[in-house]
Motif scaffolding. Sequence first.
Motif, PDB file in Angstrom:
ATOM      1  N   LYS A 454       0.898  -1.235  -0.020  1.00 13.35           N
ATOM      2  CA  LYS A 454       0.012  -0.044  -0.062  1.00 13.35           C
ATOM      3  C   LYS A 454       0.822   1.315   0.148  1.00 13.35           C
ATOM      4  CE  LYS A 454      -4.111  -1.822   2.234  1.00 13.35           C
ATOM      5  NZ  LYS A 454      -4.928  -1.792   3.414  1.00 13.35           N
ATOM      6  N   GLU A 455       1.993   1.077   0.729  1.00 13.99           N
ATOM      7  CA  GLU A 455       2.825   2.262   0.670  1.00 13.99           C
ATOM      8  C   GLU A 455       3.222   2.792  -0.754  1.00 13.99           C
ATOM      9  OE1 GLU A 455       3.668  -0.597   2.274  1.00 13.99           O
ATOM     10  OE2 GLU A 455       3.035   0.327   4.312  1.00 13.99           O
ATOM     11  N   VAL A 456       3.437   1.712  -1.590  1.00 11.17           N
ATOM     12  CA  VAL A 456       3.731   2.181  -3.023  1.00 11.17           C
ATOM     13  C   VAL A 456       2.401   2.706  -3.578  1.00 11.17           C
ATOM     14  CG1 VAL A 456       4.299   1.180  -5.296  1.00 11.17           C
ATOM     15  CG2 VAL A 456       5.407   0.123  -3.323  1.00 11.17           C
ATOM     16  N   ARG A 457       1.356   2.262  -3.442  1.00 13.20           N
ATOM     17  CA  ARG A 457       0.111   2.904  -3.888  1.00 13.20           C
ATOM     18  C   ARG A 457       0.058   4.294  -3.584  1.00 13.20           C
ATOM     19  NH1 ARG A 457      -4.277   2.236  -8.050  1.00 13.20           N
ATOM     20  NH2 ARG A 457      -4.579   4.146  -8.109  1.00 13.20           N
ATOM     21  N   ALA A 458       0.289   4.637  -2.215  1.00 16.04           N
ATOM     22  CA  ALA A 458       0.344   5.932  -1.752  1.00 16.04           C
ATOM     23  C   ALA A 458       0.984   6.766  -2.582  1.00 16.04           C
ATOM     24  CB  ALA A 458       0.408   5.728  -0.186  1.00 16.04           C
ATOM     25  N   ILE A 459       2.191   6.461  -3.030  1.00 22.40           N
ATOM     26  CA  ILE A 459       3.064   7.296  -3.796  1.00 22.40           C
ATOM     27  C   ILE A 459       2.701   7.615  -5.094  1.00 22.40           C
ATOM     28  CG2 ILE A 459       5.183   7.635  -4.917  1.00 22.40           C
ATOM     29  CD1 ILE A 459       6.471   6.018  -2.478  1.00 22.40           C
ATOM     30  N   THR A 460       1.995   6.306  -5.787  1.00 23.79           N
ATOM     31  CA  THR A 460       1.449   6.467  -7.099  1.00 23.79           C
ATOM     32  C   THR A 460       0.014   7.353  -7.074  1.00 23.79           C
ATOM     33  OG1 THR A 460       0.461   4.439  -6.983  1.00 23.79           O
ATOM     34  CG2 THR A 460       2.566   4.441  -7.923  1.00 23.79           C
ATOM     35  N   ASP A 461      -0.560   7.223  -5.790  1.00 25.76           N
ATOM     36  CA  ASP A 461      -1.705   8.084  -5.812  1.00 25.76           C
ATOM     37  C   ASP A 461      -1.517   9.477  -5.608  1.00 25.76           C
ATOM     38  OD1 ASP A 461      -3.677   6.086  -5.954  1.00 25.76           O
ATOM     39  OD2 ASP A 461      -3.914   5.924  -4.013  1.00 25.76           O
ATOM     40  N   GLU A 462      -0.341   9.994  -5.014  1.00 24.22           N
ATOM     41  CA  GLU A 462      -0.089  11.349  -4.811  1.00 24.22           C
ATOM     42  C   GLU A 462       0.397  11.757  -6.323  1.00 24.22           C
ATOM     43  OE1 GLU A 462       3.355  13.794  -2.724  1.00 24.22           O
ATOM     44  OE2 GLU A 462       3.339  11.844  -2.446  1.00 24.22           O
ATOM     45  N   LEU A 463       1.220  10.890  -6.967  1.00 21.75           N
ATOM     46  CA  LEU A 463       1.669  11.531  -8.302  1.00 21.75           C
ATOM     47  C   LEU A 463       0.439  11.639  -9.296  1.00 21.75           C
ATOM     48  CD1 LEU A 463       4.991   9.513  -8.540  1.00 21.75           C
ATOM     49  CD2 LEU A 463       4.770  11.833  -7.885  1.00 21.75           C
ATOM     50  N   ASP A 464      -0.442  10.671  -9.025  1.00 21.86           N
ATOM     51  CA  ASP A 464      -1.625  10.647  -9.948  1.00 21.86           C
ATOM     52  C   ASP A 464      -2.518  11.832  -9.905  1.00 21.86           C
ATOM     53  OD1 ASP A 464      -3.386   9.814 -11.962  1.00 21.86           O
ATOM     54  OD2 ASP A 464      -4.452   8.642 -10.391  1.00 21.86           O
ATOM     55  N   ALA A 465      -2.647  12.331  -8.484  1.00 24.41           N
ATOM     56  CA  ALA A 465      -3.540  13.284  -8.324  1.00 24.41           C
ATOM     57  C   ALA A 465      -2.605  14.623  -8.903  1.00 24.41           C
ATOM     58  CB  ALA A 465      -3.700  13.643  -6.906  1.00 24.41           C
ATOM     59  N   VAL A 466      -1.378  14.729  -8.818  1.00 27.68           N
ATOM     60  CA  VAL A 466      -0.537  15.689  -9.422  1.00 27.68           C
ATOM     61  C   VAL A 466      -0.892  15.595 -10.870  1.00 27.68           C
ATOM     62  CG1 VAL A 466       1.647  16.864  -9.636  1.00 27.68           C
ATOM     63  CG2 VAL A 466       1.056  15.998  -7.346  1.00 27.68           C
ATOM     64  N   GLY A 467      -0.515  14.570 -11.457  1.00 30.44           N
ATOM     65  CA  GLY A 467      -0.773  14.282 -12.815  1.00 30.44           C
ATOM     66  C   GLY A 467      -2.140  14.673 -13.323  1.00 30.44           C
ATOM     67  N   ASN A 468      -3.172  14.272 -12.618  1.00 31.99           N
ATOM     68  CA  ASN A 468      -4.395  14.747 -13.044  1.00 31.99           C
ATOM     69  C   ASN A 468      -4.698  16.292 -13.391  1.00 31.99           C
ATOM     70  OD1 ASN A 468      -7.147  13.714 -13.772  1.00 31.99           O
ATOM     71  ND2 ASN A 468      -7.650  15.171 -12.026  1.00 31.99           N
ATOM     72  N   THR A 469      -3.809  16.813 -12.283  1.00 31.43           N
ATOM     73  CA  THR A 469      -4.066  18.515 -12.533  1.00 31.43           C
ATOM     74  C   THR A 469      -3.201  18.903 -13.680  1.00 31.43           C
ATOM     75  OG1 THR A 469      -4.245  18.642 -10.061  1.00 31.43           O
ATOM     76  CG2 THR A 469      -3.473  20.451 -11.248  1.00 31.43           C
ATOM     77  N   MET A 470      -2.092  18.439 -13.910  1.00 33.33           N
ATOM     78  CA  MET A 470      -1.186  18.792 -14.957  1.00 33.33           C
ATOM     79  C   MET A 470      -2.052  18.442 -16.299  1.00 33.33           C
ATOM     80  SD  MET A 470       1.330  19.875 -13.679  1.00 33.33           S
ATOM     81  CE  MET A 470       0.867  20.360 -11.898  1.00 33.33           C
ATOM     82  N   LYS A 471      -2.619  17.293 -16.375  1.00 32.87           N
ATOM     83  CA  LYS A 471      -3.410  16.906 -17.645  1.00 32.87           C
ATOM     84  C   LYS A 471      -4.463  18.166 -17.837  1.00 32.87           C
ATOM     85  CE  LYS A 471      -5.068  12.854 -16.754  1.00 32.87           C
ATOM     86  NZ  LYS A 471      -5.866  11.484 -16.838  1.00 32.87           N
ATOM     87  N   ALA A 472      -5.057  18.587 -16.797  1.00 29.48           N
ATOM     88  CA  ALA A 472      -6.158  19.462 -16.887  1.00 29.48           C
ATOM     89  C   ALA A 472      -5.252  20.831 -17.397  1.00 29.48           C
ATOM     90  CB  ALA A 472      -6.808  19.906 -15.899  1.00 29.48           C
ATOM     91  N   VAL A 473      -4.265  21.288 -16.771  1.00 28.95           N
ATOM     92  CA  VAL A 473      -3.509  22.448 -16.802  1.00 28.95           C
ATOM     93  C   VAL A 473      -2.995  22.460 -18.409  1.00 28.95           C
ATOM     94  CG1 VAL A 473      -1.095  23.468 -16.800  1.00 28.95           C
ATOM     95  CG2 VAL A 473      -2.564  23.003 -14.732  1.00 28.95           C
ATOM     96  N   THR A 474      -2.507  21.339 -18.992  1.00 25.67           N
ATOM     97  CA  THR A 474      -2.214  21.272 -20.353  1.00 25.67           C
ATOM     98  C   THR A 474      -3.276  21.333 -21.300  1.00 25.67           C
ATOM     99  OG1 THR A 474      -1.853  19.023 -20.193  1.00 25.67           O
ATOM    100  CG2 THR A 474      -0.071  20.222 -19.855  1.00 25.67           C
ATOM    101  N   LYS A 475      -4.408  20.943 -20.961  1.00 24.75           N
ATOM    102  CA  LYS A 475      -5.543  21.184 -21.837  1.00 24.75           C
ATOM    103  C   LYS A 475      -6.028  22.438 -21.903  1.00 24.75           C
ATOM    104  CE  LYS A 475      -7.490  16.305 -21.489  1.00 24.75           C
ATOM    105  NZ  LYS A 475      -6.236  15.799 -20.628  1.00 24.75           N
ATOM    106  N   GLY A 476      -6.032  23.180 -20.568  1.00 27.64           N
ATOM    107  CA  GLY A 476      -6.327  24.615 -20.551  1.00 27.64           C
ATOM    108  C   GLY A 476      -5.317  25.446 -21.528  1.00 27.64           C
TER     109      GLY A 476
END
Length: 702
Positions: A454-476
């Motif tokens: 689960k510790e690994v998924r915690a890191i990927t979840d954190e990066l995924d949340a950042v990545g989701n924002t980055m995807k929206a940012v680049t689409k804007g």
Amino acid sequence: MSAVVASFFVDSGLTLSLVCAVLGLGFAFFLIRTILSSSAGNDRMKQIAAAIEEGAKAYLGRQVRSIAMIAVVLVILLAIFKDLPTAVGFLLGAVCSLTAGFIGMRIAVMANVRTAQGATESRKKALQAAFNGGAVTGLLVVGLALLSVGIFWLVMNKINPGKALSSLVGVALGASLISVFARLGGGIYTKAADVGADLVGKVESNLDEDDPRNPATIADNVGDNVGDCAGMAADVFETYAVSLIGAVLVGALTVGMGAPVIYPFVLGGLAIIASIIGIVYVNMTTAKPAAALMRGVLLSAVVSAVAFWPVTQSMFGEGLHVRDVMSGLEMSYSALGIYLAAIVGLVMTGAAVLITNYYTSTEYQPVRKIAEASITGHATNIIAGLAVGQQATALPVLCIGASIWLSYHFAGLYGIAVAVMAMLAMAGIIISLDAFGPITDNAGGIAVMSGLPKEVRAITDELDAVGNTMKAVTKGYAIASAGLAAIVLFGSYFVDLKHHLIEVRHIAETDLNTMLEFSLKDPKVIIGLFIGGLLPYLFSAFSMNAVGRAAGAVVTEVRRQLAARPGILKGEDTPEYGACVDIVTKAALREMIIPALLPVLVVVLVAAIPALGMVVLGGVLVGSIVTGLFMGISMTSSGGAWDNAKKYIEEGHHGGKGSEAHKASVTGDTVGDPYKDTSGPAINPMIKVVNIVAILIIPILF
């Protein structure tokens, strides 16, 4: 001495920009070697990554075959009704756009499993693997775009100088049309799989994200690659290429050959070097992921701004003398004015990033308000998400308006073209952020399906949340740049039409004021505005319905498998992942054709009907830009905010996973999926297809 330097940049600027493009490609291949040298994890992780890669390659292969049939017909028509150089340009633009998409997908598949493995060691290693994978895509996209347009321009000027300028429009059309197909097809694929997986897996069966017991989970992960990686790569390739071509057209038609034509290429080359510096910084910094990525963009922008000044001063030391397109008056602009227009583009990039980040990040109020609205149910979540998306249009549109006014004030229509090119020149680092998102999303899926801690998924979840924002940012960013680029293309349409009527039809320039008066007092202009304003709505309706139908088929298949084989949910039986992959593959390829060809057909029909013609078509171009800009920003912002509101609740707020608020947020995320990853982003290339086709058919129908 200054004259010698200016002559050097005019004579060798294009060559220097191509050298910078090659350096960018070289650095991208260095990053590929770095990624491949890192561990791909255990056998289970490699097996899952291979399944994702196989599905993505199968889809892209079938997509290429489907698009190729349409492309061949268009090449023949262009060769017959236009000329062979334009047809060749179309083919080049189409092939390079497809290549950019395929490369984007391949690199993402290399990086996602290594990001998951990096997360077993540290957050920094996972961040580096994901970001470098995205950086490869970013550098390859801008490098390929600059090389393809630059080499085509060089070759055409050698073999047929008279056709060099007009045939560039063929390159733009090839890139744009393929981008619409890639965006639509990939978007339909990824969101049909995602929605289908969520509705049955999360809502009905209470499964976590990427649970291997969900029959649609492999299709969902494949979709991240063919939609967000391949689709976005093709999208930004065409935006970059079209912006560069638009700047060349405006420079050549309003000023003349020489420095005004070469300058956009030089801006692109310098920004590639600045992007490399920003990428190196992100790899070296110890800052948190979101801060590291944003600072990398800021550093690239600052380096670009510093590098642009001496080149601008050298190339335009004696100023720029041009006949204004709209007023017909002779105007003069200084080197400082042209430089300030480029700075406007860089500032607009920062504004688009910051504004979209505010409306889609879990750190700020808009997303948290949607999460809070989820407490009272599904309907209030939807209402809050729609409101955020509509509110998110205000600041970007005001900034775009200010950018148009300022850059036009500094250097006329050419100033707007320079601002757009400066904005798109940053794509090397910006697209690094976009591809970061699907790579981290896939990494999280691989971590879950391969049973990592689960510790690994915690890191990927954190990066995924950042990545989701980055995807929206680049689409804007992409949509804002499309709005500016479309203004340049509309100006090119006006200039090219005027040039055609004078040179080919031999109409006196004094008579053109009546013929080409795009006045709101003219009913034809109003009709054109209505038709153009309708296009993005009709286009979005087709694509949204396509996702809904395909997602419904996935839901039916997942329910069938879970009912027929109860052992799947108990972990005693393996789902038929391939069945869902096949469903969304066929649906995406079938559903993308009509909406992709819609803007082409509308423009040709309007131009071909004698009662409508060139003035109505001008209104169509403006109408499509205005409503398309608002719809694109609103849909991508709503979708990104809905997605991160769900992630915010999953972090433990408002009851966390399994709560009623969480269930409502899943509904919002499901509605937002086609908003942010299918219809919204696809409006960007659609706007430019409308404008490019209009320019292309001027000598054919007018």
